[in-house]
Design a protein around this motif. Sequence first.
Motif, PDB file in Angstrom:
ATOM      1  N   GLU A 152     -30.355 -22.557  15.400  1.00  0.00           N
ATOM      2  CA  GLU A 152     -29.082 -22.511  14.896  1.00  0.00           C
ATOM      3  C   GLU A 152     -28.780 -21.388  13.982  1.00  0.00           C
ATOM      4  N   PRO A 153     -28.232 -20.152  14.131  1.00  0.00           N
ATOM      5  CA  PRO A 153     -27.856 -19.317  13.257  1.00  0.00           C
ATOM      6  C   PRO A 153     -27.252 -19.857  12.007  1.00  0.00           C
ATOM      7  N   ALA A 154     -26.606 -20.581  12.107  1.00  0.00           N
ATOM      8  CA  ALA A 154     -26.210 -21.003  10.612  1.00  0.00           C
ATOM      9  C   ALA A 154     -27.104 -21.403   9.402  1.00  0.00           C
ATOM     10  N   ASP A 155     -28.288 -21.794  10.111  1.00  0.00           N
ATOM     11  CA  ASP A 155     -29.330 -22.209   9.063  1.00  0.00           C
ATOM     12  C   ASP A 155     -29.859 -20.976   8.605  1.00  0.00           C
ATOM     13  N   THR A 156     -29.566 -19.647   9.363  1.00  0.00           N
ATOM     14  CA  THR A 156     -30.300 -18.443   8.830  1.00  0.00           C
ATOM     15  C   THR A 156     -29.543 -18.183   7.529  1.00  0.00           C
ATOM     16  N   VAL A 157     -28.205 -18.452   7.544  1.00  0.00           N
ATOM     17  CA  VAL A 157     -27.478 -18.299   6.312  1.00  0.00           C
ATOM     18  C   VAL A 157     -28.049 -19.267   5.122  1.00  0.00           C
ATOM     19  N   ARG A 158     -28.318 -20.309   5.403  1.00  0.00           N
ATOM     20  CA  ARG A 158     -28.930 -21.233   4.518  1.00  0.00           C
ATOM     21  C   ARG A 158     -30.087 -20.455   3.662  1.00  0.00           C
ATOM     22  N   VAL A 159     -31.122 -20.210   4.610  1.00  0.00           N
ATOM     23  CA  VAL A 159     -32.216 -19.717   4.127  1.00  0.00           C
ATOM     24  C   VAL A 159     -32.168 -18.461   3.376  1.00  0.00           C
ATOM     25  N   ARG A 160     -31.194 -17.656   3.679  1.00  0.00           N
ATOM     26  CA  ARG A 160     -30.875 -16.446   3.375  1.00  0.00           C
ATOM     27  C   ARG A 160     -30.452 -16.629   1.730  1.00  0.00           C
ATOM     28  N   LYS A 161     -29.968 -17.794   1.398  1.00  0.00           N
ATOM     29  CA  LYS A 161     -29.586 -18.018  -0.025  1.00  0.00           C
ATOM     30  C   LYS A 161     -30.664 -18.308  -0.753  1.00  0.00           C
ATOM     31  N   ARG A 162     -31.910 -18.747   0.008  1.00  0.00           N
ATOM     32  CA  ARG A 162     -33.093 -18.991  -0.898  1.00  0.00           C
ATOM     33  C   ARG A 162     -34.036 -17.579  -0.936  1.00  0.00           C
TER      34      ARG A 162
END
Length: 411
Positions: A152-162
């Motif tokens: 799910e591309p949305a999880d890329t956004v979450r990981v990018r914050k890390r």
Amino acid sequence: MRTLLQNGTVVSLDPAVGDLSRGDVLIEDGRIAAVGPSIQADAEVVDASGKIVLPGFVDTHRHTWQTAFRGLGADWTFAEYREVMHERLRPHYLPEDVYLGNLLGRLEALNSGVTTMLDWFHCSDRPEHADAAIDALQEASGRSIFCYSAMEPADTVRVRKRLTGDEMAFGLRGPMLTTMDTTAADVALARELGLRVSVHIHRAAGDSIPEMRERKLLDDRTTIVHGNGLTDAQLAILADAGCSVTVSPDVELKMGMGWPDTGRLLAAGIRPSLSIDDCPSAGGDMFSAMRTAFAAQRGLDGGLVARDLLEFATVDGARTCGRSDRAGSICVGKDADLVLIDAEDLSVFPVNDAVSTVVTAAHPGVVDSVFVGGKAVKRDGRLLGVDVPKLRTRLLESRDRIAAAAGLVIG
């Protein structure tokens, strides 16, 4: 902190520095402060006599989570690899399994002199898997780039914050696995997040390259994985766009993807980097990758020399990862990511030509020391600060549980 590597054979891979049959490297605060034939400095001295000093290797594409199943896929075709690893085994991976595979795999790479590694992560069924993979990479002492191919591309956004710096990249599903509209949306997201992209393309999928160019999806932030069987026109498009290409010679030959296109890439104006791909099918060290790529291309047209291969594994790998200013060669200002080869081991002795010896004869067993940011992570042939026996036990338990759940007999 200052450390002086003294009296080694320095293969800098920097044209301005050259190679030194007897040279010193001064490290200060994690960076290379000086390189020369005789450096005087108030520093901790590391005797590098009888050693070849190299920049750390850069692996630009490895599916590290698969480490527990090393050697299982030596006879697999690409279709068999997908069926066993992704359809049978991958559904049974828990976060702990991902963590152990990534940690042992990253330590293996570090042990063989890979100081920078791009982890092309596609065991991404759950967000917890991505977190476990990152935890493992961060626990190991090397420089790792988490190339996330999220379900799910949305999880890329979450990981990018890390992962806010260049320690993250975007693993595109790309035209081999999804539509061009989805690929375009993924590239747009990557650019919005400031991420380089890596995408698997070879053979028939090459037909998508002209459309990717038309939709402005290719540029110098794009790495093509494999690229076997692309036409001259398709390679020209990649070269004009400034794309990089990573060659995984052992896996490409074994799985029937075709000849590694190292020579054709060079003819098109693309200097490739090298990568391991997956350890169920291939060895996890850059020495093996260099030898296979060298032998294959020499057999085809005799068009490579040993230094080309060493550059693919260092200088060109750093460029592929967007780290040319930090890695890939030994020169003032770059990170002190260094490898010391035991030049007195009988498998490489006598060293009549350091570059040729490394490419044609060296192996992980002659990696005496590894420095990352000037800090020793391996000395005298042993990784430092790692309880390897305990990790071995845990990885075997993980492997056995997954295999049993998948109905797969090991051994």
